[in-house]
Write an enzyme that holds these catalytic residues in place. Structure first.
Site, PDB file in Angstrom:
ATOM      1  N   GLU A   1      33.694  37.403  36.605  1.00 19.07           N
ATOM      2  CA  GLU A   1      32.713  37.038  37.637  1.00 19.07           C
ATOM      3  C   GLU A   1      32.415  35.540  37.732  1.00 19.07           C
ATOM      4  O   GLU A   1      31.334  35.148  38.202  1.00 19.07           O
ATOM      5  CB  GLU A   1      31.400  37.831  37.452  1.00 19.07           C
ATOM      6  CG  GLU A   1      31.601  39.339  37.478  1.00 19.07           C
ATOM      7  CD  GLU A   1      30.313  40.147  37.272  1.00 19.07           C
ATOM      8  OE1 GLU A   1      29.240  39.650  37.619  1.00 19.07           O
ATOM      9  OE2 GLU A   1      30.420  41.287  36.771  1.00 19.07           O
TER      10      GLU A   1
ATOM     11  N   GLY B   1      30.996  42.966  32.672  1.00 14.72           N
ATOM     12  CA  GLY B   1      31.502  42.299  33.872  1.00 14.72           C
ATOM     13  C   GLY B   1      31.508  40.793  33.786  1.00 14.72           C
ATOM     14  O   GLY B   1      32.537  40.159  33.922  1.00 14.72           O
TER      15      GLY B   1
ATOM     16  N   ARG C   1      10.052  31.546  36.681  1.00 17.33           N
ATOM     17  CA  ARG C   1      11.296  32.058  37.256  1.00 17.33           C
ATOM     18  C   ARG C   1      11.082  32.539  38.691  1.00 17.33           C
ATOM     19  O   ARG C   1      10.136  33.270  38.977  1.00 17.33           O
ATOM     20  CB  ARG C   1      11.827  33.226  36.429  1.00 17.33           C
ATOM     21  CG  ARG C   1      12.599  32.772  35.243  1.00 17.33           C
ATOM     22  CD  ARG C   1      13.971  32.266  35.668  1.00 17.33           C
ATOM     23  NE  ARG C   1      14.979  33.282  35.477  1.00 17.33           N
ATOM     24  CZ  ARG C   1      15.593  33.503  34.316  1.00 17.33           C
ATOM     25  NH1 ARG C   1      15.310  32.787  33.251  1.00 17.33           N
ATOM     26  NH2 ARG C   1      16.498  34.450  34.223  1.00 17.33           N
ATOM     27  N   CYS C   2      11.992  32.115  39.567  1.00 14.09           N
ATOM     28  CA  CYS C   2      11.908  32.523  40.962  1.00 14.09           C
ATOM     29  C   CYS C   2      13.234  33.131  41.391  1.00 14.09           C
ATOM     30  O   CYS C   2      14.269  32.822  40.833  1.00 14.09           O
ATOM     31  CB  CYS C   2      11.641  31.315  41.850  1.00 14.09           C
ATOM     32  SG  CYS C   2      10.119  30.479  41.448  1.00 14.09           S
TER      33      CYS C   2
ATOM     34  N   HIS D   1      20.637  39.744  25.183  1.00 13.66           N
ATOM     35  CA  HIS D   1      19.566  38.764  25.376  1.00 13.66           C
ATOM     36  C   HIS D   1      19.390  37.883  24.150  1.00 13.66           C
ATOM     37  O   HIS D   1      18.772  36.830  24.220  1.00 13.66           O
ATOM     38  CB  HIS D   1      18.247  39.468  25.691  1.00 13.66           C
ATOM     39  CG  HIS D   1      18.335  40.345  26.894  1.00 13.66           C
ATOM     40  ND1 HIS D   1      18.547  41.698  26.811  1.00 13.66           N
ATOM     41  CD2 HIS D   1      18.290  40.052  28.211  1.00 13.66           C
ATOM     42  CE1 HIS D   1      18.607  42.206  28.032  1.00 13.66           C
ATOM     43  NE2 HIS D   1      18.457  41.227  28.896  1.00 13.66           N
TER      44      HIS D   1
ATOM     45  N   CYS E   1      24.783  44.620  28.434  1.00 11.95           N
ATOM     46  CA  CYS E   1      24.777  44.089  29.801  1.00 11.95           C
ATOM     47  C   CYS E   1      25.807  42.975  29.912  1.00 11.95           C
ATOM     48  O   CYS E   1      26.539  42.709  28.947  1.00 11.95           O
ATOM     49  CB  CYS E   1      23.369  43.593  30.162  1.00 11.95           C
ATOM     50  SG  CYS E   1      23.145  43.246  31.923  1.00 11.95           S
TER      51      CYS E   1
HETATM   52  N1  GLN Z   1      28.314  43.165  36.317  1.00 11.29           N
HETATM   53  C1  GLN Z   1      27.099  42.442  36.151  1.00 11.29           C
HETATM   54  C2  GLN Z   1      27.240  41.467  34.997  1.00 11.29           C
HETATM   55  O1  GLN Z   1      27.964  41.765  34.090  1.00 11.29           O
HETATM   56  C3  GLN Z   1      25.944  43.371  35.872  1.00 11.29           C
HETATM   57  C4  GLN Z   1      24.643  42.629  35.791  1.00 11.29           C
HETATM   58  C5  GLN Z   1      23.418  43.513  35.683  1.00 11.29           C
HETATM   59  O2  GLN Z   1      23.480  44.608  35.200  1.00 11.29           O
HETATM   60  N2  GLN Z   1      22.265  43.053  36.088  1.00 11.29           N
HETATM   61  O3  GLN Z   1      26.608  40.426  34.993  1.00 11.29           O
HETATM   62 ZN    ZN Z   2      22.944  45.088  33.026  1.00 14.20          ZN
END
Ligand code: GLN
Ligand code: ZN
Length: 767
Positions: free
Chosen positions: A497, A445, A528-529, A707, A739
């Site tokens: 996004e 995303g 981190r907050c 990551h 992710c």
């Molecule tokens: N669609 C979100 C992104 O790609 C999903 C984020 C997540 O899984 N925390 O950032």
């Molecule tokens: Zn994710």
């Protein structure tokens, strides 16, 4: 006289001073003395706030430069060998930089090493550092920080109560490491751990400390029999300490551990009377006559002002019965709520009148304590009355109660959570329409949130960039993202996004029923907050929230563009939600708002819609017996959002954690056409759960870890997908990262995705 106290106070600072100082220290902008000075100043301020509010004891031991569980690990000398701190442990003083290296892998001094694992603390959004446990591990008192802080507080003239994670909860939160880690019995280390606790307690007693609060929230979970016995053994031993112990339990009821907890030889017991008010009677009936009962009656996990009059009514009989053996406190440490409502200049007065943050909760606790006494001053009576008026207003406010929302919810039928046809039929319609190759490629995303994007958003918020200009910038970003994806040869595209600050905040800002704070920060981990939205009222959508961006993105390409929504459970889970109706009801309201968005995206020609639910798992209750009840409504809410989609519209979902075994039935029940998950670090073994369950729909197991800045190799991703193909039929596999990519730069994203697309091509040739 009822003693008023807190189990802990937020350490981050009203203006996130601790975050700023720690990060400056890590960067080398300030030195160790400066950092320590900031820590001292924050402690001084927080103790002063407690004293000023009128608490009888100030709490020492809740401060941490990184994490309170890590503090206990260093206190016990439980520093893994790779940090090379044997001498520091032997000397009895683990260096602060060693603690930072355990937490983050590196620090201004000392060699970098792999950081310890971090995970969520019980059912909170706070992350602690997992203690690493080894067979025959030795422990020894290896930090004087706690004692120094006690001395500090006493110098400032405070009556001190020390708070410390209890020995069993510390072990419970730990994990066995090394060979045979699975079979390792953490309790084999208990005696060694207790030996150090003995020393700690003796030393605190020598400093004149009268009360030590040992946090044992593990007692609200399902405990195996040997752990229950270990509680008996541990506390029989610790009772010899020459001071008083307050056993603190929170985040839920004691349940089947109630007799155990009530019977332990301690001087006081703290109960969470917000989450589990029903246990109070049972405990009072069985409490030995010398024991103190500390009742957590002010909600430490939420931001609402307490109904002090109702509490007074409930507590007066108890106060009569227990006299000064009754103590009052918030339910748990105030670490989990924002610091000070007074700083919120932009919330309207009405809404502010319904809220209480940590600082306000101190006042509430004290006022309630006084209200149980014989006489209340006119001032106090007025404050109590004022709270009552505010709450009555909240109960009746049209900002909260929207009849149309309730009516719509009441009209929901079971069929609304069902897609028109089962997956086997939907998939045919979707394949005809989408015409994707085998091993279709996509992303999760988000694309890089570049400095320019963030600068544009800041300028827009500050009024320096007009709406039109801001939107034009975001559209240009989206166009750029589409072009790059086309050039890379991805099969299903995303808009990236760019326009979203945060995946929950973005939706909250567009829905009725949400409010946002300016300084409502809560520590998530280390420096981190997070700033969770406040969901105060019935949720309603006034207008489409994402359609224009998705529509625009789709207009730029012939490839299918995936619409992108945050799911109802995740929005619920990552907000402070109302306490005047069940969470399930609030979640259903969000689900209905999202359902409308799904319908609008579909009407705008969007052929695939992803509804992210990364927080589904973390909503699981602490007791297994309650899991199914939660999963039932959580799954239903997801389905309610999605099921409005026609068969030919492909519904995706995404989750980024790596434990599916115990919830795979619920995952399947979501009935998403495609689920993308984090798998790259588990070597696809995670898919065993899906295979064993005969998971029926499509899966995109992440092929690389977002990551890491490393560029994944083609062969490596092919090999991972080969492993996936051993478990899942190839015509149901997708190829995607673990992710979203918002934290990466394009310089990493483009070559990584180019390799990923190449890997898919290799796979297609092969299968
Ligand atoms: N669609 C979100 C992104 O790609 C999903 C984020 C997540 O899984 N925390 O950032
Ligand atoms: Zn994710």
């Amino acid at each position: 006289m009822t003693i008023a106290h807190v189990l802990g106070y937020p350490r981050i600072g009203a203006d996130r001073e601790l975050k700023k100082a720690s990060e400056a220290y890590w960067k080398g902008d300030i030195d160790r003395q400066d950092l320590e000075a900031e820590g001292r100043e924050l402690r001084r301020r927080h103790w002063a706030a407690q004293r000023e509010a009128g608490l009888d004891l100030v709490t020492v031991g809740d401060f941490a430069f990184y994490d309170q569980v890590l503090n206990v690990s260093t206190l016990l000398g439980a520093v893994p060998a790779r940090f090379g701190a044997e001498h520091e442990v032997a000397r009895g003083e683990v260096d602060l930089d060693t603690a930072f290296r355990m937490a983050r892998g590196r620090a201004p001094s000392g060699e970098p090493a792999a950081a310890c694992e971090m995970t969520k603390y019980f059912d909170t959004n706070y992350h602690y550092l997992v203690p690493e446990l080894y067979p025959r591990q030795r422990f020894q008192l290896a930090s004087t920080r706690l004692f120094d802080e006690v001395a500090e507080a006493r110098e400032q003239g405070h009556a001190v109560k020390v708070a410390l994670t209890g020995p069993l909860t510390w072990l419970w939160l730990g994990k066995g490491r090394g060979d045979h880690a699975e079979a390792f019995d953490r309790l084999s280390l208990l005696d060694g751990v207790l030996e150090v606790y003995d020393q700690v307690l003796a030393r605190l007693a020598a400093q004149g400390v009268e009360w030590v609060q040992l946090d044992e929230p593990a007692l609200v979970q399902d405990l195996p029999a040997d752990w229950k016995q270990a509680y008996e053994r541990a506390y029989h031993r610790l009772q010899a300490a020459p001071l008083k112990l307050l056993l603190a339990t929170y985040f839920g009821g004691l349940g089947d551990n109630l007799s155990l907890a009530v019977g332990l030889p301690v001087d006081g017991l703290h109960l969470d009377a917000v989450r589990a008010p029903e246990q109070v009677e049972a405990v009072v009936d069985r409490l030995l006559p010398h024991k103190v009962l500390s009742l957590g009656v002010i909600d430490g996990r939420n931001v609402w002002r307490a109904d002090l009059a109702a509490l007074r009514g409930r507590l007066v009989p108890l106060a009569t019965r227990l006299g000064d053996r009754l103590w009052l406190a918030p339910s748990c440490s105030l670490l989990h709520v924002p610091v000070d409502l007074a700083a919120e200049s932009e919330l309207d007065d009405e809404l502010k009148g319904w809220l209480a943050f940590a600082r306000q909760k101190l006042d509430e606790t004290v006022l309630l304590g006084r209200a149980l006494g014989a006489r209340l001053s006119a001032d106090d009576e007025a404050r109590l009355a004022e709270a009552g008026v505010a709450l009555a207003a909240r109960r009746g406010s049209p900002r909260i109660h929207r009849p149309a929302v309730a009516e719509r919810l009441a009209a929901v039928r079971d069929a609304d959570s069902e897609r028109a046809s089962p997956y086997v039929d939907r998939v045919r319609a979707q394949r005809r329409r989408l015409d994707l190759p085998l091993f279709p490629t996509t992303t999760i995303g988000s694309f890089p949130q570049t400095a320019e994007i963030r600068a544009a958003r800041r300028a827009h918020k500050a009024g320096e960039l007009s709406c039109a200009d801001y939107e034009a910038r975001m559209e240009a970003e989206i166009e750029g993202a589409v072009r790059r994806q086309e050039a890379l040869g991805l099969d299903m595209l995303v808009h990236g996004e760019a326009e979203r600050n945060d995946m929950v905040e973005y939706f909250g800002e567009r829905l009725d029923g949400f409010a946002f704070t300016r300084f409502g920060w809560v520590q998530s981990y280390g420096s981190r907050c997070v700033k969770p939205p406040i969901l105060f009222g019935d949720v309603a959508r006034q207008a489409p929230m994402t359609v224009r961006w998705s529509e625009r993105a789709q207009s730029l390409t012939d490839k299918p563009m995936k619409g992108m929504l945050t799911g109802p459970v995740t929005i619920l889970q990552w907000s402070f939600v109302r306490d005047d109706q069940p969470r399930a009801t609030t979640c259903r309201q969000i689900a209905l708002a999202l359902r409308d968005e799904v319908a609008d995206l579909e009407a705008a020609g969007i052929q695939a819609i992803q509804i992210d639910e990364p927080a589904l798992r973390e909503g699981l209750p602490l007791r297994q017996a309650e899991w199914q009840g939660y999963l039932d409504w959580a799954v239903d809410c997801f389905r309610l959002s999605a099921a409005v989609a026609a068969d030919a519209t492909q519904i995706h979902t995404h989750m980024c954690y790596s434990e599916f075994n115990d919830i795979i039935g619920a995952i399947a029940a979501l009935d998403a056409d495609v689920i993308t998950i984090e798998t790259s670090r588990s070597d696809m073994e995670l898919l065993d759960a899906f295979r064993d369950f005969a998971y029926p729909n499509e899966i995109g197991p992440g092929v690389y870890d977002i990551h890491s800045p490393n560029i994944p190799e083609v062969d490596w991703m092919v090999a991972l997908m080969d492993k996936a193909a051993e478990r899942i039929p190839v015509d149901r596999l997708w190829v995607n990262p673990d992710c979203g990519l918002k934290t990466r730069g394009w310089a990493e994203v483009e070559p990584a995705l180019a390799n990923m697309v190449e890997a898919a091509r290799v796979l297609r040739r092969r299968h």
